[in-house]
Structure formats: structure tokens, C-alpha cells
Design a protein around this motif. Sequence first.
Motif, PDB file in Angstrom:
ATOM      1  N   TYR A  49      43.124 -47.892  35.539  1.00 26.07           N
ATOM      2  CA  TYR A  49      41.681 -47.855  35.723  1.00 26.07           C
ATOM      3  C   TYR A  49      41.223 -46.434  36.063  1.00 26.07           C
ATOM      4  CZ  TYR A  49      42.086 -52.947  36.187  1.00 26.07           C
ATOM      5  OH  TYR A  49      42.357 -54.271  35.975  1.00 26.07           O
ATOM      6  N   SER A  50      40.038 -46.086  35.560  1.00 25.25           N
ATOM      7  CA  SER A  50      39.391 -44.861  36.022  1.00 25.25           C
ATOM      8  C   SER A  50      38.821 -45.114  37.402  1.00 25.25           C
ATOM      9  CB  SER A  50      38.279 -44.452  35.060  1.00 25.25           C
ATOM     10  OG  SER A  50      37.587 -43.332  35.581  1.00 25.25           O
ATOM     11  N   ARG A  51      39.012 -44.149  38.297  1.00 22.04           N
ATOM     12  CA  ARG A  51      38.490 -44.290  39.659  1.00 22.04           C
ATOM     13  C   ARG A  51      37.177 -43.530  39.841  1.00 22.04           C
ATOM     14  NH1 ARG A  51      43.317 -42.643  43.044  1.00 22.04           N
ATOM     15  NH2 ARG A  51      44.481 -43.490  41.290  1.00 22.04           N
ATOM     16  N   SER A  52      36.633 -43.029  38.719  1.00 19.36           N
ATOM     17  CA  SER A  52      35.399 -42.263  38.785  1.00 19.36           C
ATOM     18  C   SER A  52      34.781 -42.220  37.394  1.00 19.36           C
ATOM     19  CB  SER A  52      35.698 -40.839  39.273  1.00 19.36           C
ATOM     20  OG  SER A  52      34.549 -40.038  39.222  1.00 19.36           O
ATOM     21  N   ALA A  53      33.471 -42.051  37.344  1.00 18.25           N
ATOM     22  CA  ALA A  53      32.810 -41.805  36.063  1.00 18.25           C
ATOM     23  C   ALA A  53      32.975 -40.338  35.694  1.00 18.25           C
ATOM     24  CB  ALA A  53      31.329 -42.161  36.154  1.00 18.25           C
ATOM     25  N   GLY A  54      33.097 -40.073  34.398  1.00 20.21           N
ATOM     26  CA  GLY A  54      33.216 -38.687  33.971  1.00 20.21           C
ATOM     27  C   GLY A  54      33.538 -38.553  32.509  1.00 20.21           C
ATOM     28  N   ILE A  55      33.842 -37.328  32.105  1.00 22.86           N
ATOM     29  CA  ILE A  55      34.177 -36.975  30.731  1.00 22.86           C
ATOM     30  C   ILE A  55      35.650 -36.602  30.710  1.00 22.86           C
ATOM     31  CG2 ILE A  55      33.664 -35.406  28.815  1.00 22.86           C
ATOM     32  CD1 ILE A  55      30.989 -34.836  30.548  1.00 22.86           C
ATOM     33  N   VAL A  56      36.396 -37.105  29.754  1.00 23.57           N
ATOM     34  CA  VAL A  56      37.830 -36.818  29.669  1.00 23.57           C
ATOM     35  C   VAL A  56      38.032 -35.388  29.166  1.00 23.57           C
ATOM     36  CG1 VAL A  56      40.018 -37.458  28.610  1.00 23.57           C
ATOM     37  CG2 VAL A  56      38.375 -39.245  29.255  1.00 23.57           C
ATOM     38  N   MET A  57      38.518 -34.520  30.048  1.00 26.39           N
ATOM     39  CA  MET A  57      38.752 -33.124  29.682  1.00 26.39           C
ATOM     40  C   MET A  57      40.182 -32.884  29.202  1.00 26.39           C
ATOM     41  SD  MET A  57      36.041 -31.344  29.860  1.00 26.39           S
ATOM     42  CE  MET A  57      36.728 -29.692  29.798  1.00 26.39           C
ATOM     43  N   CYS A  58      41.142 -33.591  29.793  1.00 25.01           N
ATOM     44  CA  CYS A  58      42.511 -33.440  29.318  1.00 25.01           C
ATOM     45  C   CYS A  58      43.275 -34.735  29.551  1.00 25.01           C
ATOM     46  CB  CYS A  58      43.220 -32.254  29.978  1.00 25.01           C
ATOM     47  SG  CYS A  58      43.703 -32.481  31.680  1.00 25.01           S
ATOM     48  N   ARG A  59      44.365 -34.899  28.809  1.00 28.99           N
ATOM     49  CA  ARG A  59      45.171 -36.114  28.895  1.00 28.99           C
ATOM     50  C   ARG A  59      46.637 -35.742  28.993  1.00 28.99           C
ATOM     51  NH1 ARG A  59      47.962 -37.956  24.370  1.00 28.99           N
ATOM     52  NH2 ARG A  59      47.739 -36.631  22.529  1.00 28.99           N
ATOM     53  N   ARG A  60      47.391 -36.628  29.597  1.00 32.00           N
ATOM     54  CA  ARG A  60      48.835 -36.451  29.660  1.00 32.00           C
ATOM     55  C   ARG A  60      49.410 -36.616  28.260  1.00 32.00           C
ATOM     56  NH1 ARG A  60      53.337 -36.587  32.866  1.00 32.00           N
ATOM     57  NH2 ARG A  60      55.113 -37.799  32.092  1.00 32.00           N
ATOM     58  N   VAL A  61      50.372 -35.746  27.906  1.00 34.61           N
ATOM     59  CA  VAL A  61      50.982 -35.818  26.578  1.00 34.61           C
ATOM     60  C   VAL A  61      52.255 -36.658  26.564  1.00 34.61           C
ATOM     61  CG1 VAL A  61      52.065 -34.475  24.743  1.00 34.61           C
ATOM     62  CG2 VAL A  61      49.913 -33.707  25.745  1.00 34.61           C
ATOM     63  N   PRO A  62      53.226 -36.418  27.460  1.00 35.51           N
ATOM     64  CA  PRO A  62      54.405 -37.296  27.401  1.00 35.51           C
ATOM     65  C   PRO A  62      54.002 -38.736  27.680  1.00 35.51           C
ATOM     66  CG  PRO A  62      54.837 -35.352  28.745  1.00 35.51           C
ATOM     67  CD  PRO A  62      53.374 -35.377  28.485  1.00 35.51           C
ATOM     68  N   ALA A  63      54.417 -39.649  26.816  1.00 36.07           N
ATOM     69  CA  ALA A  63      54.074 -41.058  27.025  1.00 36.07           C
ATOM     70  C   ALA A  63      54.839 -41.646  28.207  1.00 36.07           C
ATOM     71  CB  ALA A  63      54.361 -41.857  25.763  1.00 36.07           C
ATOM     72  N   ARG A  64      56.047 -41.157  28.458  1.00 33.64           N
ATOM     73  CA  ARG A  64      56.834 -41.660  29.585  1.00 33.64           C
ATOM     74  C   ARG A  64      56.136 -41.275  30.880  1.00 33.64           C
ATOM     75  NH1 ARG A  64      60.491 -45.501  29.216  1.00 33.64           N
ATOM     76  NH2 ARG A  64      61.337 -44.441  27.362  1.00 33.64           N
ATOM     77  N   THR A  65      55.742 -42.256  31.673  1.00 33.64           N
ATOM     78  CA  THR A  65      54.872 -42.038  32.822  1.00 33.64           C
ATOM     79  C   THR A  65      55.412 -42.768  34.034  1.00 33.64           C
ATOM     80  OG1 THR A  65      52.965 -41.865  31.339  1.00 33.64           O
ATOM     81  CG2 THR A  65      52.491 -42.266  33.648  1.00 33.64           C
ATOM     82  N   ARG A  66      55.282 -42.137  35.192  1.00 31.10           N
ATOM     83  CA  ARG A  66      55.761 -42.744  36.433  1.00 31.10           C
ATOM     84  C   ARG A  66      54.681 -42.636  37.507  1.00 31.10           C
ATOM     85  NH1 ARG A  66      60.211 -38.149  38.243  1.00 31.10           N
ATOM     86  NH2 ARG A  66      58.739 -36.420  38.420  1.00 31.10           N
ATOM     87  N   LEU A  67      54.944 -43.221  38.650  1.00 32.38           N
ATOM     88  CA  LEU A  67      54.009 -43.248  39.752  1.00 32.38           C
ATOM     89  C   LEU A  67      53.578 -41.825  40.118  1.00 32.38           C
ATOM     90  CD1 LEU A  67      52.604 -44.868  42.054  1.00 32.38           C
ATOM     91  CD2 LEU A  67      54.679 -44.496  43.411  1.00 32.38           C
ATOM     92  N   GLY A  68      52.268 -41.622  40.182  1.00 35.04           N
ATOM     93  CA  GLY A  68      51.722 -40.328  40.583  1.00 35.04           C
ATOM     94  C   GLY A  68      51.367 -39.403  39.451  1.00 35.04           C
ATOM     95  N   ASP A  69      51.793 -39.706  38.214  1.00 36.74           N
ATOM     96  CA  ASP A  69      51.455 -38.841  37.088  1.00 36.74           C
ATOM     97  C   ASP A  69      49.960 -38.898  36.803  1.00 36.74           C
ATOM     98  OD1 ASP A  69      53.968 -37.832  36.562  1.00 36.74           O
ATOM     99  OD2 ASP A  69      54.486 -39.406  35.131  1.00 36.74           O
ATOM    100  N   CYS A  70      49.355 -37.733  36.598  1.00 42.87           N
ATOM    101  CA  CYS A  70      47.959 -37.672  36.166  1.00 42.87           C
ATOM    102  C   CYS A  70      47.910 -37.930  34.667  1.00 42.87           C
ATOM    103  CB  CYS A  70      47.360 -36.310  36.486  1.00 42.87           C
ATOM    104  SG  CYS A  70      45.670 -36.087  35.895  1.00 42.87           S
ATOM    105  N   VAL A  71      47.140 -38.925  34.264  1.00 41.50           N
ATOM    106  CA  VAL A  71      47.054 -39.246  32.839  1.00 41.50           C
ATOM    107  C   VAL A  71      45.752 -38.738  32.220  1.00 41.50           C
ATOM    108  CG1 VAL A  71      48.643 -41.182  32.956  1.00 41.50           C
ATOM    109  CG2 VAL A  71      46.219 -41.590  33.350  1.00 41.50           C
ATOM    110  N   PHE A  72      44.696 -38.601  33.015  1.00 44.82           N
ATOM    111  CA  PHE A  72      43.444 -38.010  32.541  1.00 44.82           C
ATOM    112  C   PHE A  72      42.826 -37.179  33.664  1.00 44.82           C
ATOM    113  CE2 PHE A  72      43.280 -42.021  29.922  1.00 44.82           C
ATOM    114  CZ  PHE A  72      43.457 -41.413  28.686  1.00 44.82           C
ATOM    115  N   ALA A  73      42.328 -35.978  33.324  1.00 40.15           N
ATOM    116  CA  ALA A  73      41.491 -35.195  34.234  1.00 40.15           C
ATOM    117  C   ALA A  73      40.055 -35.288  33.731  1.00 40.15           C
ATOM    118  CB  ALA A  73      41.946 -33.747  34.282  1.00 40.15           C
ATOM    119  N   LEU A  74      39.122 -35.424  34.655  1.00 45.12           N
ATOM    120  CA  LEU A  74      37.733 -35.703  34.313  1.00 45.12           C
ATOM    121  C   LEU A  74      36.807 -34.576  34.752  1.00 45.12           C
ATOM    122  CD1 LEU A  74      37.487 -39.457  35.417  1.00 45.12           C
ATOM    123  CD2 LEU A  74      38.230 -38.549  33.193  1.00 45.12           C
TER     124      LEU A  74
END
Length: 360
Positions: A311-336
Motif C-alpha cells: 500500500y502507498s502510505r501517502s498521496a503523491g507522484i511516482v518519481m522512482c521505482r525499485r528495479v530488482p524484483a527480489r524484495t525484502r522487508l524495508g526495501d523502498c519500492v517507490f519514492a514519491l
Amino acid sequence: MSRSKIWTDIDLDAEGKICGYFRLPLAAHDKSGDDAGYSYEPIPVVTVRNGEGPRVLLMAGNHGNEYEGQILLMKLIRRLEPKDIRGQIIFLPAANAPAVRADARISPLDDGNLNRHFPGDPNGSPTAMIAHLIECEILPRVEYAFDFHSGSSSMEYTPCGAIARSDDPDRFNHSLSYLKAFGMPTSMIIENSTGGDGAMIGACRRAGVFHMSTELGGGSTVSLDNLTLAERGLERLLRHVGVLSGPNTAEPEPETRIVHRVPSRDYVYSDSTQTGLFEPLVKLGEAVADGQIVGRIHYTNAPWKAQEPVYSRSAGIVMCRRVPARTRLGDCVFALARDWQEPPSATERPAEDNYGGNHV
């Protein structure tokens, strides 16, 4: 302050086009290796000078695995001749040369992140010596410094230019004009950037040099579209500051959407306690709402297990996304980010608790 111990055979103040190296001594740091005693690390530098006029530093390779800026500057180096300019352009296309050589974000010599080492130290680690060279030997020679970044290997950005918010209205408006001239689809204002003293932007602030940085893609690749946008934007930018002469072949400035980052606590993270594959459900540049499902995590070690929504925890515009699909706890997947508006006063400016994010 002590002089840099990095040396060069070229005259940075000479007229014409001169190509060569800064030489970073390694023996003093026990970094020359078993087969290369008393060696140096070559840092490519090019100066193109034609009389009086604006003086500009163009820099890439601050992080070694960010490619668009390096290619952008190498192409311009090969194309540009003294007759094409008035004033001077100094090129550092591989500023953190050890990291560029290693194809890594940070230096293999000392694990140094150049964009956190300013003002540097002439007697310090290799990365600190490079930072000192830039701040104390190069920035005093220029009026403008443009530092080209991308999203490294872990993130992909929508192409943008970025400047810091300044309390000086005239200086801020001057810098704002760079974003408009560079003309990326999105431009970013960095609010309350005093935390960036160790970054290039802090070095420029101390030197009184106008600064702009970029994010031009990333993800361990080179985007043709982003590189083309940046080439056109750089020509407009260099004409805007007056260093390019001759016929103007640049396209007109396009509209740019000006945004500012949300605080890092409002980015989108994986909260899953298990590692999985992240499936994004939104694209770069899209608007997201607070509470919106923006992705899913799938578990390869238990493929029958239900996917977990992100879930997004805030409204905003997606400026960047995580590239490696392998993801673990704490990884940033989108910066807004959010659309930027001039704050009414300094006391009402939004907090910025993560100066520079990944790069700037």
C-alpha cells in the motif's frame, strides 16, 4: 587549506581544448596493489576554453554505475570545439574514477560515496581526496556546476532536473530557470537542503557556485529516450547560461512539472517479513492515493501462498521505482513527490528529512 595532492599535467587555465588526467596517488593509502606499487588512479578531465565568458563544470560518474550522464558528457566532449563556446567548460565525466572503473556506486578503494565526502581532505582517503580536489581546486574556477546522476543499479527514475530551495529569492529564481531550460518532463525542488553539506550541492553552496543535478533513469541500463531528452536539455541549458555560441539548433523549452519529494517516511516500502518478488501496479510518473494498492509481493518459496498487497502510505507522484524484483522487508519500492508551490514563509516549508534521497 592544504593544496590537493592529486596532480595533473594539463593547464586548466589554458586556451583551447585539452584532454588529460588528474592523477590520484594510491601508494600513500596502501591501495596500489601487489602488482602496481606507487601507482595512481587516472581521473579523466577535459577543458575547453575560448576567451572570456561563463565558466561551467559538467560532471558525471559521481556514482560509478550511473550511465546516462557519463555517455552524455563523453559525446559532448568529442563534439565540442573552442569555436563553439565563449568562456570555459570543464568536464569531469568520471568524477569518482575508481567507482566508474569498478562499475559500482561507491569506490572500491575505500567504500567511499563521493557525494557524501565533501569538502574532502587532501590527506584523507582516496574519495576524500577527490572531493577536496573538486571543492577546492575546480569549483573556485567556475560559476556553474551541473552534476548528472541516474538511479544506479537499484532504482529507476523518471528523468528530472533538481535544484535546492534557497532562502535568497533572486538566487532561487536564477536556479529555477535552469530547470525550465533543461526541460525534463518533471523537475524537482529539494526543500530545506542544509543536510546536504557532504554532497556536491553543499560544496557548491560553500563556493557560491550555482548548481543543478539530475536523475536520468537508472536500473543498470541506458534509456535512449532519457538520453535524448538530456542531450537536448543540456544544449538548452548551456545556451541559457551563455557558454554556447553559434547558431541555436536547440528545440524550444518544453513544459516541466515542478515537484518536491515527500519525506522518506512517506515513501512506499515492503513491509513483508518474507523475501519475495515485487510486482509493481503503477508506473513512473503516475499519481497514487493514500492507501492505494500499488504492488504485490509473490513468494517463490511458497507459490501457493496468497500474494501480499503493498500500500502507498501517502498521496503523491511516482518519481522512482525499485528495479530488482527480489524484495525484502524495508526495501523502498517507490519514492514519491508532490506538486511544488512556493511556501508562504520559511516557517511553513515542508520538512525534508532525507536530503538527497538516493543521489542528488
